[in-house]
Every structure is written in structure tokens, then in C-alpha cells.
Scaffold this motif. Sequence first.
Motif, PDB file in Angstrom:
ATOM      1  N   SER A 409       0.826  -1.204   0.000  1.00  0.00           N
ATOM      2  CA  SER A 409       0.000   0.000   0.000  1.00  0.00           C
ATOM      3  C   SER A 409       0.863   1.257   0.000  1.00  0.00           C
ATOM      4  O   SER A 409       1.836   1.366   0.737  1.00  0.00           O
ATOM      5  CB  SER A 409      -0.892  -0.010   1.248  1.00  0.00           C
ATOM      6  OG  SER A 409      -1.163   1.299   1.663  1.00  0.00           O
ATOM      7  N   TYR A 434      -4.744   1.125  -8.358  1.00  0.00           N
ATOM      8  CA  TYR A 434      -3.518   0.320  -8.341  1.00  0.00           C
ATOM      9  C   TYR A 434      -2.568   0.826  -9.404  1.00  0.00           C
ATOM     10  O   TYR A 434      -2.974   1.508 -10.352  1.00  0.00           O
ATOM     11  CB  TYR A 434      -3.840  -1.163  -8.563  1.00  0.00           C
ATOM     12  CG  TYR A 434      -4.316  -1.502  -9.958  1.00  0.00           C
ATOM     13  CD1 TYR A 434      -5.663  -1.446 -10.290  1.00  0.00           C
ATOM     14  CD2 TYR A 434      -3.405  -1.882 -10.945  1.00  0.00           C
ATOM     15  CE1 TYR A 434      -6.102  -1.755 -11.564  1.00  0.00           C
ATOM     16  CE2 TYR A 434      -3.839  -2.195 -12.231  1.00  0.00           C
ATOM     17  CZ  TYR A 434      -5.184  -2.121 -12.541  1.00  0.00           C
ATOM     18  OH  TYR A 434      -5.612  -2.420 -13.802  1.00  0.00           O
ATOM     19  N   LEU A 460      -2.589   0.655  -4.490  1.00  0.00           N
ATOM     20  CA  LEU A 460      -1.951  -0.647  -4.312  1.00  0.00           C
ATOM     21  C   LEU A 460      -0.860  -0.780  -5.353  1.00  0.00           C
ATOM     22  O   LEU A 460      -1.112  -0.634  -6.551  1.00  0.00           O
ATOM     23  CB  LEU A 460      -2.982  -1.772  -4.464  1.00  0.00           C
ATOM     24  CG  LEU A 460      -4.098  -1.768  -3.421  1.00  0.00           C
ATOM     25  CD1 LEU A 460      -5.112  -2.864  -3.730  1.00  0.00           C
ATOM     26  CD2 LEU A 460      -3.539  -1.946  -2.012  1.00  0.00           C
ATOM     27  N   MET A 462       1.768  -2.838  -7.485  1.00  0.00           N
ATOM     28  CA  MET A 462       1.797  -4.216  -7.975  1.00  0.00           C
ATOM     29  C   MET A 462       3.040  -4.506  -8.793  1.00  0.00           C
ATOM     30  O   MET A 462       3.066  -4.290  -9.991  1.00  0.00           O
ATOM     31  CB  MET A 462       0.536  -4.475  -8.796  1.00  0.00           C
ATOM     32  CG  MET A 462      -0.716  -4.094  -8.035  1.00  0.00           C
ATOM     33  SD  MET A 462      -2.152  -4.904  -8.683  1.00  0.00           S
ATOM     34  CE  MET A 462      -3.324  -4.586  -7.370  1.00  0.00           C
ATOM     35  N   SER A 484      -6.687   1.362 -12.730  1.00  0.00           N
ATOM     36  CA  SER A 484      -5.252   1.598 -12.835  1.00  0.00           C
ATOM     37  C   SER A 484      -4.964   3.091 -12.702  1.00  0.00           C
ATOM     38  O   SER A 484      -5.724   3.924 -13.196  1.00  0.00           O
ATOM     39  CB  SER A 484      -4.766   1.105 -14.191  1.00  0.00           C
ATOM     40  OG  SER A 484      -3.516   1.690 -14.485  1.00  0.00           O
TER      41      SER A 484
END
Length: 628
Positions: A409, A434, A460, A462, A484
Motif C-alpha cells: 500500500s 492500483y 496498491l 503491484m 489503474s
Amino acid sequence: MKQFKTESKRILDLMINSIYTNKEIFLRELISNASDAIDKLHFISLTDASVNQNFEIEIKADKEKRTLTISDNGIGMTAEELEKNLGTIAESGTLAFKSKQEEKSELIGQFGVGFYSAFMVANKIEVVSRAYGADTANKWESTGAEGYTITQTEKEGNGTTITLYLRDKDDDFDYDQFLEEYFLRGLVRKYSDYIRYPIVMDVTKSRVKENPDKKEGEQDEYETYTEKTTLNSRVPVWKQKKSEVTEEQYADFYRNKFHDYTAPSKVFHFNIEGGVNYTALLFIPSSAPMDYYQKSYQKGLQLYSNGVLIMDKCEDLLPDCFGFIKGVVDSSDLSLNISRETLQQDRQLRAIATSLEKKIISELKKFMESDRESYDKFFKELGLSIKFGVYNNFGVKKEQLKELILFHSSTENKLVTLHEYVSRMKIDQKYIYYACGDTVEKIDSLPQTELLKDKGYEILYMPDSVDEFVVKTLQTYEEKEFKSAGAKDLGLESELEKEENKNKSEENKEMFDFIRDALDGEVKEVRLSSRLKNNAACLTADGEVSLEMEKVFKAMKTASAFPVKAEKVLELNPDHKLFAKLVALYKDDQETLKKYAKLLYVQSLITEGMEIENPAEFVKLMSEVMAD
Ligand code: ADP
């Protein structure tokens, strides 16, 4: 005299020079081999009534000859097997991973290397073995590094007898202790207590001497005698009560049985009764097995039917996403004369597998809730496997697995669950944001995360290539859609802002198209950005294929005839100083604007961690522009 294979020789050298001080583990290794050999014959005995069922492992110490003998009446070995099994180092491969000598000796120290560990205490070893069903036996003999011989010999009954000629006592170590009854008993209890076959030894006991002429008041006389005694308690660890097994015992069992040299990071031990009945003792390794993400890796659990081993690696018991789990399943529901072929269609086995999977998921959840720090550690090592599980087979397992996955995070700077993310979403927040990239650090500096971060939204991060596929598979979590950070519309602008941007876009439309054309088909569109703060430009993608996916496909190097490409969009920040410059160039000096366009594009590729096709050209162009 035959020579050992090179690798074996090296291990032997280590054993003989005995760098490691915990020499006593050799006994555990030999007993464990004996037990495996009996397991194999035990399995045959299920369908062959002629097998002698009085299985046992016997230890004998001869103080005069200074020999220690370990024998079993298991499956035995033929001459070829003696050659193959004892002439080469175990193919378990554990040692192949480590190349440096010190590392090897450390490994050996942790769990031994099976049979060869006996050379730590013996300077000569004799193995007499008769394979089940064979009439003759063979003797394997070796004094260590020089090599070994195999000759035919006689032996009563099937099985293997290993005689160790103990080394002479030296200043550092007293090998004679391995001839002492009490010491051997202690070792068996310490390392091999759970072995299911009796480990027997002649034990000296004392009793009152019978004395028919004993007079009143006369003292009893004692005499010593020997009696064959079972030294181990024989209850397999998984059959013991959870409360009675120490963490140490679980770890010992795991290390010994599954040839790992570190303790497991988590142990699940449970007993299921009802529709299906079984006991499971499962271990999560502290790190991913070396070849875990390779094709050669074989997942599976040991399968027992009421304590009888029927399969060493039963794949059907574990879904791929939990393939890292090692352990034992013991069930009374399975029929004993089951074969590898019929096992796959076995209804009971399928029922166990289904129940097991559910149980593993709930145990992992409990693990997460009760010890988050350890769970995070576990997830960093093996979480990738669970993420693959979410995405595999069109997401059939996504519902069960989605609670187990963690992502980094941006605001917490640690791993968080999707539930944690959603439960702290802002009131007006529509999406789960994310961003993908190579590493957490690189993602954190991506220009497209600027606005989201500026407005205090959690993102988030990734970094794994599977992550984006996980997101696409899940689509939503608790009814919130994933978005996104590079998406066209982040859902952050008010109607007024949208209107303003639209006007600004239209004003600059011609310049945007000019830049797009200057980039020669590299980008689909040049657009005004509303997500940038300090950066002048960034790349995003329209359509299904994201920039990250393009990278993933490129790395896979497959289907190169039709490379999977993202529809790239170059976004420009109207609030950046450079924007005004571009506008001015468009009016006065379009040749220079072309150069600027290329530089901006390549810069954005760099920030995304994407490949630059012609770095030399880029550098040349940069110097030119600097010189102007
Ligand atoms: P590992 O047990 O890890 O395979 P070892 O070096 O201890 O490695 O043993 C090599 C092989 O020799 C075993 O896999 C087994 O096939 C065989 N073996 C060892 N001891 C015995 C025994 N007592 N009876 C039958 N086979 C044995």
C-alpha cells in the motif's frame, strides 16, 4: 574397486573430514532409511500375503569389535540398487543447489545427507542387502573416498544390514559412546521416536535372582540379563495430540522427512471427522523450494491409510496454488489395496482433497489474523503462488483465495489485504486504485501516481507480473472496481474540471496531433493530462493491454510474430513549464518540436521501465537539443 561419482566423493570428503560436530545424526538417517525400506515392503504386503509382517529395525552394538549394526527386514536392495543408491549421492538434489563447500557443510550440519553421514563416525562400512524376492544377497563395502566394492554373499531373509566400524577415539570425539546402550536409547528417543516400526535392541536389565533356598531375612540377590526391547514409542507425530507435540518435535519431523534445513514457518495439524475422516499434518516451508516455480517441481503430500504409507507424493491432494505445502495426510477411509491408477478416480480421495483445500484456506486465514507479521513474511516468500491461484483456470478459485492475497500500500507502506484497503476508502472514492511496475520503489515514483497521492488516495502497488492479471480476474472487490493509476478517467474530476480540460484539449488539439505524427505511430494519441503534478509527461495505455502487460509478454518472448502491444497514449501536463514551451515551438519552430516530442516519449518510456529501441539515437538527439 569402483569409484564414487564426483559429487558423492566431495560429500564423502566432507563426512570423513567431519567438519560438522553433530555426528550423532547418522543414526537418525540410517533408521529413517530402514523405515522407508520397510514402508515399501509393507505396501507390497497389502496385496501379497506371503510377506513376513514382523517388521522391525534392530540396533546392535559390539563393544569388542567396536561395531554398530543397524538392520531392517524391509525391501532390501539388489546389486544394481546398491550400486545406484550408494555409489551416487542421493538424488534428492538438496546439495546440488549449494556449490560452495562451506555452504554444503552447513547444510549437512542441519540435516545430514542420508547414508553417507555414517562416514562421520565410521572408517569402514559394510552393507549386506537382500532384495525382497531374491535368493542371494550382496555386500557393499567401503572405507571411504577410495571407492567401494560389491560382492555376492549370503543373508537370511530380505532386508539390509549395515555395519559401521567405528573410528578410533580421538582428542575431539569419543566414538565409543555409540556402543553404549543408554546413549543409543537416548538417540532413538530424541530423533526417531515416531518411527512406526519397532526399533529394537538388546537392553541390559536386572532382576532378582531366583533363590529357592533363600533363608529368612536374607537379602535378595540381583542378576543382570538382556532382553530385546522396543526403544521407540512408535506413534507417528500426526497421530499424537497437538497439545502433546512440541514445536521442536514438529520442526524435527519436518526437517527429517522433507529434507529441509530450516524449520517450517507454520504448522497446521488437524483432524477431520464426519463426511470424510482424515488427519493432516501440513507444513509451510520458510522459503520457497529452490525449483518451486519451475516445471520440474513436484508438489504433493504423503498419503497414508491408517498409518501405512501408500503414496509418497500424492499430487491430487493439493491444488497448484498450495503446491509449496509439505506434509502428511492419513485417512482410514481409503481402501488399502488401492493403486496409483485407481487412486486418481477414488471418490474418497477427491472428498479429502476438497475438504483439505477448504481447511487450508481457513487455516491460512487464521494464520493471517493471529500472526500478521509472520503471515506477511510467508506471503513475501510464497504469496505469488496464491496470486497465480486467483488467476488460473479463469479464476475458478478467486472467491476463496481473494481474502488471502496482499499488496503493497502506498499510504501504509506495507502489505495490506483488499478488505483493509476497501474498509478505509474515502467516502467519495469510487475505485480501488492500483499501479504496476518493476519494483515498489519504481512504481512509487511513476508520474501517473502523482495526483492520486496528492489527493491522499491509497494506491496498491503491484510489482509482480501476475498482479495485473489478478486484478483483471477479480474485476471488483466488495463491489468496488479496480482502476489503474494510468486509466483514462480516474473518476477524480468534477464536472467543472472536466469541462475546463475539454476546452484546453480542444485548444491544443492540432499541436497534440502534430506530436503524435512526429512519433511515427509509436503512440495512438497525445492527450492533455489531469493526473500529473510535477512531471511534464507520462505514458498510459488505452484498451485491454496495459504497459505492464506489454512488458510481461515481451519478457516471455513468445509469439513474436504478433507482438502484444499496448495502445500507448502520451499525456502532457498543461501546468508544467514545458507545456508553454511546446506551444511556442508549435507556432515558431516545428522542427525542434519534433525533437522534443521524441525526447518526451523516450523519457516516458524510461520512467515506465520499458525498453528503448534505439538508445544511441536518443542520446544523440538529447545532445543536439542541449547544444541548441
Ligand atoms: P535418501 O534417503 O535421502 O534417498 P540416502 O543416501 O540415505 O538418501 O539413501 C539413498 C538410497 O539408498 C535411498 O533412497 C534408498 O533407495 C536406498 N537405501 C538406503 N538405505 C536403505 C535400506 N536400509 N534399505 C533399502 N534401501 C536403502
